[in-house]
Motif scaffolding. Sequence first.
Motif, PDB file in Angstrom:
ATOM      1  N   THR A 161       0.839  -1.197   0.000  1.00  0.00           N
ATOM      2  CA  THR A 161       0.000   0.000   0.000  1.00  0.00           C
ATOM      3  C   THR A 161       0.880   1.255   0.000  1.00  0.00           C
ATOM      4  N   SER A 162       1.915   1.253   0.838  1.00  0.00           N
ATOM      5  CA  SER A 162       2.741   2.462   0.935  1.00  0.00           C
ATOM      6  C   SER A 162       3.538   2.702  -0.353  1.00  0.00           C
ATOM      7  N   GLN A 163       3.769   1.646  -1.136  1.00  0.00           N
ATOM      8  CA  GLN A 163       4.485   1.810  -2.407  1.00  0.00           C
ATOM      9  C   GLN A 163       3.533   1.965  -3.594  1.00  0.00           C
ATOM     10  N   GLY A 164       2.234   1.911  -3.321  1.00  0.00           N
ATOM     11  CA  GLY A 164       1.253   2.033  -4.398  1.00  0.00           C
ATOM     12  C   GLY A 164       1.178   0.809  -5.300  1.00  0.00           C
ATOM     13  N   LEU A 212      14.455  -7.204  -1.807  1.00  0.00           N
ATOM     14  CA  LEU A 212      13.183  -7.491  -2.477  1.00  0.00           C
ATOM     15  C   LEU A 212      12.009  -6.681  -1.934  1.00  0.00           C
ATOM     16  N   ASP A 213      12.000  -6.400  -0.657  1.00  0.00           N
ATOM     17  CA  ASP A 213      10.905  -5.615  -0.073  1.00  0.00           C
ATOM     18  C   ASP A 213      11.404  -5.018   1.239  1.00  0.00           C
ATOM     19  N   PHE A 214      10.999  -3.786   1.503  1.00  0.00           N
ATOM     20  CA  PHE A 214      11.535  -3.084   2.674  1.00  0.00           C
ATOM     21  C   PHE A 214      10.464  -2.106   3.129  1.00  0.00           C
ATOM     22  N   SER A 217       4.515   5.573  11.038  1.00  0.00           N
ATOM     23  CA  SER A 217       4.681   6.310  12.298  1.00  0.00           C
ATOM     24  C   SER A 217       6.117   6.273  12.814  1.00  0.00           C
ATOM     25  N   ARG A 218       6.960   5.436  12.186  1.00  0.00           N
ATOM     26  CA  ARG A 218       8.331   5.258  12.686  1.00  0.00           C
ATOM     27  C   ARG A 218       9.410   5.560  11.652  1.00  0.00           C
ATOM     28  N   GLN A 219       8.988   6.025  10.461  1.00  0.00           N
ATOM     29  CA  GLN A 219       9.985   6.287   9.427  1.00  0.00           C
ATOM     30  C   GLN A 219      10.878   7.471   9.792  1.00  0.00           C
ATOM     31  N   ARG A 220      12.051   7.499   9.177  1.00  0.00           N
ATOM     32  CA  ARG A 220      13.031   8.581   9.365  1.00  0.00           C
ATOM     33  C   ARG A 220      13.492   8.715  10.807  1.00  0.00           C
ATOM     34  N   ALA A 221      13.560   7.583  11.507  1.00  0.00           N
ATOM     35  CA  ALA A 221      14.064   7.614  12.882  1.00  0.00           C
ATOM     36  C   ALA A 221      15.242   6.654  13.037  1.00  0.00           C
ATOM     37  N   GLY A 222      15.760   6.164  11.914  1.00  0.00           N
ATOM     38  CA  GLY A 222      16.930   5.292  11.970  1.00  0.00           C
ATOM     39  C   GLY A 222      16.619   3.803  12.079  1.00  0.00           C
ATOM     40  N   LEU A 223      15.324   3.452  12.111  1.00  0.00           N
ATOM     41  CA  LEU A 223      14.986   2.029  12.260  1.00  0.00           C
ATOM     42  C   LEU A 223      15.311   1.241  10.996  1.00  0.00           C
ATOM     43  N   GLY A 224      15.076   1.885   9.846  1.00  0.00           N
ATOM     44  CA  GLY A 224      15.408   1.215   8.581  1.00  0.00           C
ATOM     45  C   GLY A 224      16.890   0.877   8.535  1.00  0.00           C
ATOM     46  N   LYS A 225      17.711   1.829   8.935  1.00  0.00           N
ATOM     47  CA  LYS A 225      19.169   1.607   8.945  1.00  0.00           C
ATOM     48  C   LYS A 225      19.517   0.434   9.871  1.00  0.00           C
ATOM     49  N   ARG A 226      18.879   0.396  11.011  1.00  0.00           N
ATOM     50  CA  ARG A 226      19.168  -0.664  11.984  1.00  0.00           C
ATOM     51  C   ARG A 226      18.806  -2.051  11.405  1.00  0.00           C
ATOM     52  N   ASP A 279      15.370  -4.547  -6.149  1.00  0.00           N
ATOM     53  CA  ASP A 279      14.230  -4.787  -7.031  1.00  0.00           C
ATOM     54  C   ASP A 279      13.254  -3.611  -6.949  1.00  0.00           C
ATOM     55  N   ARG A 280      13.152  -2.866  -8.045  1.00  0.00           N
ATOM     56  CA  ARG A 280      12.169  -1.761  -8.135  1.00  0.00           C
ATOM     57  C   ARG A 280      12.187  -0.816  -6.932  1.00  0.00           C
ATOM     58  N   PRO A 281      13.326  -0.211  -6.640  1.00  0.00           N
ATOM     59  CA  PRO A 281      13.370   0.642  -5.443  1.00  0.00           C
ATOM     60  C   PRO A 281      12.473   1.873  -5.553  1.00  0.00           C
ATOM     61  N   SER A 282      11.894   2.266  -4.437  1.00  0.00           N
ATOM     62  CA  SER A 282      11.106   3.500  -4.380  1.00  0.00           C
ATOM     63  C   SER A 282      12.070   4.684  -4.230  1.00  0.00           C
ATOM     64  N   GLU A 283      11.542   5.892  -4.405  1.00  0.00           N
ATOM     65  CA  GLU A 283      12.361   7.086  -4.199  1.00  0.00           C
ATOM     66  C   GLU A 283      12.918   7.124  -2.770  1.00  0.00           C
ATOM     67  N   LEU A 311      15.858   4.777  -2.582  1.00  0.00           N
ATOM     68  CA  LEU A 311      17.023   5.349  -3.275  1.00  0.00           C
ATOM     69  C   LEU A 311      17.680   6.399  -2.370  1.00  0.00           C
ATOM     70  N   GLY A 312      16.844   7.211  -1.714  1.00  0.00           N
ATOM     71  CA  GLY A 312      17.358   8.220  -0.788  1.00  0.00           C
ATOM     72  C   GLY A 312      18.065   7.579   0.400  1.00  0.00           C
ATOM     73  N   PHE A 313      17.476   6.524   0.891  1.00  0.00           N
ATOM     74  CA  PHE A 313      18.030   5.784   2.033  1.00  0.00           C
ATOM     75  C   PHE A 313      19.428   5.235   1.690  1.00  0.00           C
TER      76      PHE A 313
HETATM   77  N1  ACO Z   1      10.971  10.751   1.870  1.00  0.00           N
HETATM   78  C1  ACO Z   1      12.200  10.733   1.333  1.00  0.00           C
HETATM   79  N2  ACO Z   1      13.209   9.961   1.806  1.00  0.00           N
HETATM   80  C2  ACO Z   1      12.948   9.195   2.870  1.00  0.00           C
HETATM   81  C3  ACO Z   1      11.676   9.147   3.475  1.00  0.00           C
HETATM   82  C4  ACO Z   1      10.670   9.999   2.936  1.00  0.00           C
HETATM   83  N3  ACO Z   1       9.431  10.056   3.448  1.00  0.00           N
HETATM   84  N4  ACO Z   1      11.726   8.293   4.495  1.00  0.00           N
HETATM   85  C5  ACO Z   1      12.976   7.802   4.540  1.00  0.00           C
HETATM   86  N5  ACO Z   1      13.730   8.345   3.553  1.00  0.00           N
HETATM   87  C6  ACO Z   1      15.174   8.100   3.308  1.00  0.00           C
HETATM   88  C7  ACO Z   1      15.916   9.418   3.438  1.00  0.00           C
HETATM   89  O1  ACO Z   1      17.152   9.307   2.785  1.00  0.00           O
HETATM   90  C8  ACO Z   1      16.127   9.511   4.942  1.00  0.00           C
HETATM   91  O2  ACO Z   1      17.144  10.406   5.309  1.00  0.00           O
HETATM   92  P1  ACO Z   1      16.718  11.941   5.687  1.00  0.00           P
HETATM   93  O3  ACO Z   1      15.621  11.838   6.692  1.00  0.00           O
HETATM   94  O4  ACO Z   1      17.982  12.548   6.220  1.00  0.00           O
HETATM   95  O5  ACO Z   1      16.256  12.558   4.394  1.00  0.00           O
HETATM   96  C9  ACO Z   1      16.513   8.092   5.272  1.00  0.00           C
HETATM   97  O6  ACO Z   1      15.707   7.277   4.379  1.00  0.00           O
HETATM   98  C10 ACO Z   1      16.195   7.782   6.719  1.00  0.00           C
HETATM   99  O7  ACO Z   1      16.813   6.583   7.100  1.00  0.00           O
HETATM  100  P2  ACO Z   1      16.099   5.647   8.174  1.00  0.00           P
HETATM  101  O8  ACO Z   1      15.401   6.465   9.222  1.00  0.00           O
HETATM  102  O9  ACO Z   1      17.084   4.636   8.624  1.00  0.00           O
HETATM  103  O10 ACO Z   1      15.024   4.947   7.215  1.00  0.00           O
HETATM  104  P3  ACO Z   1      13.519   4.503   7.530  1.00  0.00           P
HETATM  105  O11 ACO Z   1      13.397   3.915   8.889  1.00  0.00           O
HETATM  106  O12 ACO Z   1      12.571   5.609   7.163  1.00  0.00           O
HETATM  107  O13 ACO Z   1      13.348   3.303   6.464  1.00  0.00           O
HETATM  108  C11 ACO Z   1      12.366   2.938   4.271  1.00  0.00           C
HETATM  109  C12 ACO Z   1      13.553   3.536   5.064  1.00  0.00           C
HETATM  110  C13 ACO Z   1      12.285   1.426   4.510  1.00  0.00           C
HETATM  111  C14 ACO Z   1      12.605   3.212   2.772  1.00  0.00           C
HETATM  112  C15 ACO Z   1      11.055   3.606   4.760  1.00  0.00           C
HETATM  113  O14 ACO Z   1      11.118   4.986   4.537  1.00  0.00           O
HETATM  114  C16 ACO Z   1       9.776   3.062   4.134  1.00  0.00           C
HETATM  115  O15 ACO Z   1       9.227   2.065   4.584  1.00  0.00           O
HETATM  116  N6  ACO Z   1       9.265   3.716   3.082  1.00  0.00           N
HETATM  117  C17 ACO Z   1       7.992   3.336   2.463  1.00  0.00           C
HETATM  118  C18 ACO Z   1       8.086   1.997   1.739  1.00  0.00           C
HETATM  119  C19 ACO Z   1       9.176   1.962   0.703  1.00  0.00           C
HETATM  120  O16 ACO Z   1       9.320   2.862  -0.108  1.00  0.00           O
HETATM  121  N7  ACO Z   1       9.966   0.863   0.737  1.00  0.00           N
HETATM  122  C20 ACO Z   1      11.000   0.535  -0.245  1.00  0.00           C
HETATM  123  C21 ACO Z   1      10.340  -0.111  -1.424  1.00  0.00           C
HETATM  124  S1  ACO Z   1      11.407  -0.686  -2.705  1.00  0.00           S
HETATM  125  C22 ACO Z   1      12.001  -2.197  -2.214  1.00  0.00           C
HETATM  126  O17 ACO Z   1      11.625  -2.658  -1.180  1.00  0.00           O
HETATM  127  C23 ACO Z   1      12.958  -2.990  -3.045  1.00  0.00           C
END
Ligand code: ACO
Length: 196
Positions: free
Chosen positions: A55-58, A121-123, A128-137, A156-160, A163-165
Amino acid sequence: MVEFRFDIKPLFPQPIIKVTSNLLPHTFRGDRRQCLDATTKMSEIIDRLGQLSATSQGLSKPVTTAQRLRMSDNQTIYLLADSEAGHNGAVTGLLKVGTKDLYLFDESGQTRKVEQAPSILDFYIHESRQRAGLGKRLFQTMLNEEQWTPLKCSVDRPSEKLLGFLSKHYGLQRIIPQANNFVLYEGFFNDVAPAN
Ligand code: ACO
């Protein structure tokens, strides 16, 4: 927060667990009845997080389901939980990885066959917890467990957001264009022999 009707804490003795095709946490020990109960609950967790990620990736349908994991022989899902959240704890993230045999273009445009390329493949981290470092962990735990380096991962098909992450945390920016949906970065082919 992603909460469930059951207590997730027994399934998460540690914040990050790994799950493969048996649908059990890698830390799991128990008898037959407990196994059945745990796989039912893990399936519900994986299906819910997989749906939220889609859903979050559309996407119209999820990349990650318990059924697909059960049928796979080379995929691993990493799940992140917060056992302090709510009454039953909450699952906050999912990362699915695997290996793929891929035909890819290298930097000079030559085709190469790469067997068992590490693939992201999927992430997903809950909104409510994005951009807090959990993805990095979660990602870093996966790299350590799989003994992969970010440069050698195909995505595989990364979202924006992804790519930013990857750019922010691992300095990955220079993409090698591909004909398929995978994204690779310059340096991926260092030490890979050309296809015959
Ligand atoms: N807009 C732009 N960049 C973002 C966003 C956002 N809303 N959220 C995270 N990022 C990127 C940025 O580079 C950000 O750094 P910044 O805040 O200094 O700009 C960085 O990620 C933050 O790192 P973390 O806090 O460690 O990452 P987070 O816990 O948010 O996890 C993830 C990253 C998994 C991409 C998360 O944002 C998410 O679930 N997004 C929605 C689903 C998605 O797009 N998943 C990837 C699909 S593609 C695939 O799976 C192959």
